[in-house]
Motif scaffolding. Structure first.
Motif, PDB file in Angstrom:
ATOM      1  N   LEU A  68     -21.071  24.445 -46.462  1.00  0.00           N
ATOM      2  CA  LEU A  68     -20.865  25.760 -45.855  1.00  0.00           C
ATOM      3  C   LEU A  68     -21.565  25.759 -44.504  1.00  0.00           C
ATOM      4  O   LEU A  68     -22.794  25.689 -44.429  1.00  0.00           O
ATOM      5  CB  LEU A  68     -21.430  26.837 -46.773  1.00  0.00           C
ATOM      6  CG  LEU A  68     -21.275  28.302 -46.356  1.00  0.00           C
ATOM      7  CD1 LEU A  68     -19.818  28.658 -46.091  1.00  0.00           C
ATOM      8  CD2 LEU A  68     -21.848  29.210 -47.430  1.00  0.00           C
ATOM      9  N   ALA A  69     -20.786  25.798 -43.424  1.00  0.00           N
ATOM     10  CA  ALA A  69     -21.322  25.793 -42.060  1.00  0.00           C
ATOM     11  C   ALA A  69     -21.215  27.209 -41.497  1.00  0.00           C
ATOM     12  O   ALA A  69     -20.113  27.734 -41.328  1.00  0.00           O
ATOM     13  CB  ALA A  69     -20.557  24.810 -41.189  1.00  0.00           C
ATOM     14  N   LEU A  70     -22.360  27.820 -41.223  1.00  0.00           N
ATOM     15  CA  LEU A  70     -22.417  29.201 -40.738  1.00  0.00           C
ATOM     16  C   LEU A  70     -22.719  29.192 -39.251  1.00  0.00           C
ATOM     17  O   LEU A  70     -23.825  28.845 -38.827  1.00  0.00           O
ATOM     18  CB  LEU A  70     -23.469  29.977 -41.517  1.00  0.00           C
ATOM     19  CG  LEU A  70     -23.695  31.441 -41.142  1.00  0.00           C
ATOM     20  CD1 LEU A  70     -22.389  32.233 -41.154  1.00  0.00           C
ATOM     21  CD2 LEU A  70     -24.706  32.077 -42.091  1.00  0.00           C
ATOM     22  N   CYS A  71     -21.726  29.573 -38.466  1.00  0.00           N
ATOM     23  CA  CYS A  71     -21.821  29.545 -37.007  1.00  0.00           C
ATOM     24  C   CYS A  71     -22.181  30.927 -36.461  1.00  0.00           C
ATOM     25  O   CYS A  71     -21.730  31.942 -36.987  1.00  0.00           O
ATOM     26  CB  CYS A  71     -20.487  29.127 -36.395  1.00  0.00           C
ATOM     27  SG  CYS A  71     -19.868  27.532 -36.940  1.00  0.00           S
ATOM     28  N   ASP A  72     -22.937  30.943 -35.387  1.00  0.00           N
ATOM     29  CA  ASP A  72     -23.309  32.181 -34.708  1.00  0.00           C
ATOM     30  C   ASP A  72     -22.237  32.510 -33.673  1.00  0.00           C
ATOM     31  O   ASP A  72     -22.137  31.865 -32.628  1.00  0.00           O
ATOM     32  CB  ASP A  72     -24.675  32.012 -34.046  1.00  0.00           C
ATOM     33  CG  ASP A  72     -25.207  33.304 -33.438  1.00  0.00           C
ATOM     34  OD1 ASP A  72     -24.440  34.280 -33.319  1.00  0.00           O
ATOM     35  OD2 ASP A  72     -26.400  33.316 -33.061  1.00  0.00           O
TER      36      ASP A  72
END
Length: 307
Positions: A150-154
């Motif tokens: 799970l890659a959470l980008c800003d």
């Protein structure tokens, strides 16, 4: 079976209403007879980006499930990073885990297995963020779970309501996807949807520059889908040939253009119950989403609790 709970748009403001709506949803998740793979929060945690609001969030976002929380347009990066995530230095270092990252910072539950934002040192991933820009840089995080990433980008743009994945974030995302073993699906999350949802106000402040993300997705077939919030309404569409799944709002629900409004500015329901999404990732990489409301009822003093 991989199940991820997805919340968005808590808009904590120091008051009772927003906190108790969020508490009702979190209590619902804590009461599940099932271990979630992750609890994802895609931004607008605070309403005004104030340190006191992140203290409120820090107390609330404690769970037995791994927690990953990122910023939205209402959030302020420096306070988000230092107060909520407990990071004293540049984003993403493994020693800058959230409240539950060590036994002495476990929050109300008092032990390291009660995960707060960032959950544990490994929730920051190998690098956690591609940049070392300090408190003002993008807050990018990765959680490498059992059989998924799970890659959470800003996607926030400081001082603005619309979204954009800047060059540092896109480079970070490409590196994290490239570092993922073949056959392991990657879910990419952020606050702002990168596609129109057919609501003029939301579409005017969505994520722009989305063609660069689409090109990255074309190069990286392991990306299984995109998860976001911002719209305060559950929605499902596609982007770059993948599912684009929008979590409903916890604090309020958007009125759609074809729904009745008392007046032009009557754009949200405040009386509908809070809601969330459950994303189920199957062994063949297929992504299924269930949307769920959490009924609440008033208690003495104006508080609410799950029915």
């Amino acid at each position: 079976m991989i199940v991820i709970a997805h919340l968005s748009d808590l808009h904590l403001d120091g008051g009772v209403r927003a906190e108790e709506r969020a508490r009702a949803v979190l209590d619902h998740l804590e009461g599940l007879p099932f271990e979630l793979a992750a609890l994802l929060v895609t931004g607008d945690v605070a309403d005004h980006g104030l340190p006191a609001e992140y203290e409120q969030a820090r107390r609330l976002l404690v769970s037995r499930h791994p927690v990953l929380v990122g910023p939205g347009n209402h959030d302020e990066r420096a306070a988000f990073r230092t107060v909520l995530l407990g990071q004293a230095g540049p984003a993403g270092s493994a020693d800058a885990a959230g409240p539950a990252g060590s036994a002495d910072a476990a929050g109300p539950a008092g032990s390291a297995d009660a995960a707060g934002p960032a959950g544990s040192a490994d929730a920051a991933g190998p690098a956690g963020s591609a940049d070392a820009a300090g408190p003002a840089g993008p807050v990018n995080q990765v959680h490498r779970g059992d059989g998924f990433v799970l890659a959470l980008c800003d996607s926030s743009v400081p001082g603005r309501d619309h979204g954009l994945l800047d060059d540092r974030t896109l480079a970070w995302l490409e590196e994290e996807v490239a570092a993922t073993p073949a056959g392991v699906p990657v879910l990419v999350a952020f606050h702002h949807p990168p596609a129109a949802l057919h609501e003029p106000f939301i579409d005017g402040i969505r994520q722009f520059g989305e063609e660069r993300l689409a090109e990255l997705a074309r190069r990286r077939p392991s990306i299984a889908g995109f998860l976001c919030g911002h719209a305060h309404t559950p929605a499902a569409t596609t982007f770059a040939g993948r599912p684009l799944l929008v979590a409903p709002g916890v604090t309020s629900t958007l009125r759609l253009p074809w729904e009745r409004r008392a007046h032009r500015e009557d754009v949200v329901h405040l009386d509908l119950p809070p809601a969330l999404a459950f994303h189920v990732l199957s062994a063949d990489g297929r992504l299924t989403t269930h949307f769920r409301t959490v009924p609440v009822r008033p208690t003495p003093g104006g508080f609410t609790k799950p029915v």
